[in-house]
Design an enzyme around this catalytic site. Sequence first.
Site, PDB file in Angstrom:
ATOM      1  N   SER A   2      14.274-107.866 -13.787  1.00  0.00           N
ATOM      2  CA  SER A   2      12.985-108.196 -14.368  1.00  0.00           C
ATOM      3  C   SER A   2      11.890-107.968 -13.340  1.00  0.00           C
ATOM      4  O   SER A   2      12.053-108.294 -12.168  1.00  0.00           O
ATOM      5  CB  SER A   2      13.028-109.670 -14.789  1.00  0.00           C
TER       6      SER A   2
ATOM      7  N   SER B 294      10.140-109.697  -8.463  1.00  0.00           N
ATOM      8  CA  SER B 294      11.172-109.147  -9.330  1.00  0.00           C
ATOM      9  C   SER B 294      12.441-109.985  -9.145  1.00  0.00           C
ATOM     10  O   SER B 294      12.529-110.776  -8.219  1.00  0.00           O
ATOM     11  CB  SER B 294      11.426-107.689  -8.933  1.00  0.00           C
ATOM     12  N   LYS B 295      13.385-109.850 -10.010  1.00  0.00           N
ATOM     13  CA  LYS B 295      14.666-110.540  -9.842  1.00  0.00           C
ATOM     14  C   LYS B 295      15.706-109.840 -10.689  1.00  0.00           C
ATOM     15  O   LYS B 295      15.377-109.276 -11.733  1.00  0.00           O
ATOM     16  CB  LYS B 295      14.545-111.996 -10.306  1.00  0.00           C
ATOM     17  N   GLY B 296      16.940-109.890 -10.246  1.00  0.00           N
ATOM     18  CA  GLY B 296      18.003-109.262 -11.014  1.00  0.00           C
ATOM     19  C   GLY B 296      19.225-110.149 -11.084  1.00  0.00           C
ATOM     20  O   GLY B 296      19.375-111.080 -10.294  1.00  0.00           O
TER      21      GLY B 296
ATOM     22  N   ASP C 250      21.187-112.776  -3.247  1.00  0.00           N
ATOM     23  CA  ASP C 250      20.865-114.043  -3.899  1.00  0.00           C
ATOM     24  C   ASP C 250      22.216-114.739  -4.098  1.00  0.00           C
ATOM     25  O   ASP C 250      23.199-114.369  -3.460  1.00  0.00           O
ATOM     26  CB  ASP C 250      20.136-113.773  -5.228  1.00  0.00           C
TER      27      ASP C 250
END
Length: 466
Positions: free
Chosen positions: A58, A103-105, A146
């Site tokens: 995202s 952002s992050k995934g 993460d």
Amino acid sequence: MSQQEFLTSVQNFIDNAISHIDLTEGLAERIAQCNSTYSVRFGVKLRGRIYSFQGWRSVHSEHIEPVKGGIRYDPDANHDEVEALAALMSLKCALVNVPFGGSKGALKINPADWSEDELEKITRRFTQELARRDLIHPGRNVPAPDMGTGEREMAWMADEFRRSGRSDAINQAACVTGKPVARGGIEGRVEATGRGLQYALKSYLAHPDTAPVAGQKDIAGLSVVVQGFGNVGYHAAKFLQEDGARIVGIVEHDVAIFDDAGFDVDAVAAFRAETGSVGNFPGAETVPSAQGLTYKAADILIPAAKENAITADNCEDVNYELIVEAANGPVTAEAEECLTRRGIIILPDLYVNAGGVVVSYFEWVKNITHLPFGLMDKRQNIMSGSAVVSALEEIAGRPLPDTQRSKIARDTREIDVVRSGLEEIMVRAFDEIMERKKTLGNATLRTAAYVVTIARIAEYYRAIGL
Ligand code: GLU
């Protein structure tokens, strides 16, 4: 609480902060919403059949590129959680002033279900999917570790990205951060989030306008419970123990352990590595995990696991003076109201856990400049430091003690430069939060932090005429 509510919680925090700022109409909405979320399913041939995997990346806000944020491997990962976490990335980057959007995934997977070779295949396949859409790219979108991922996964991703040939060869290493040092990483990235938490807590205690914890403005002697003993929880506990705090409780996903005398954090980590759990650590009281957060009162709680650790269900029963949010979103908006009413202070996630992305920024800069930190002036510093030491010794007529000598001699190693840069950023950000807090009546630290960061993001938009 569901993930949908986690996203709502973050949006509530944003809306609350926006109400304190004068924003152009429509800009508030622009800042609050995620720009895009890419959702993918892909198959990988393993164990003689095809397995399907689901993942997301995202992008919250592209006010600055590249956008930045970790990729987690977690069987409970989902679309809304990734969006909330991406929003938090934008906020934390702007708060500490590192030049990235958010952002992050996530990949919906339990890493424990797969062998190392299988995980490598899955990670490489996911990387191909991301690379095809520039969702991994040195100048556009730079993932990092993460929950459930680390140096190993980052090395696979960097290598797969290099093979894809989707950016200039010279910048390829900067496509992810958190790589092993031997593959273009930076000293101090693994410890960075825990180290940042240590600096955050020190900044809090050192500030003249903050409330003392257990009547003191010093870490030594404070009792601490840590929830989550992964990379962040372990390092935070270790550094606070080094500063003289007592780590009296460690709450894990399977069990929780307590010892009023305080744990030797490395001994617990070694025990867990050997037995697979912190449970039954010699001399400790072992209780069910679900009771962990409410089992005993302590001065400080460090939730370092996942979002929604403290909710409306348990907020009346937790007994701490200060909650230092190492995880993203561990306290829900509803629980925050209850804790604030009860006089419990919260040092918020977007500030506390920003150390990871700060050191990622240093790594990214190192990769695009191709110059290790501290190299250029290392000799000069040693020489001028030695000259000062000699002059002082001549005047004093005796050799300086080693502790003073090493402070002055300044043999700047990369790790020293990284820690000093991180500390500077954490101290400065806290001062900014407190400055802003003064103008907001009796707002919480979270509201003040959100207002600082949203005002900064709004500035970026204004500068381009929005
Ligand atoms: N996953 C970490 C975070 O949530 C680090 C992100 C990064 O280094 O880009 O802050």
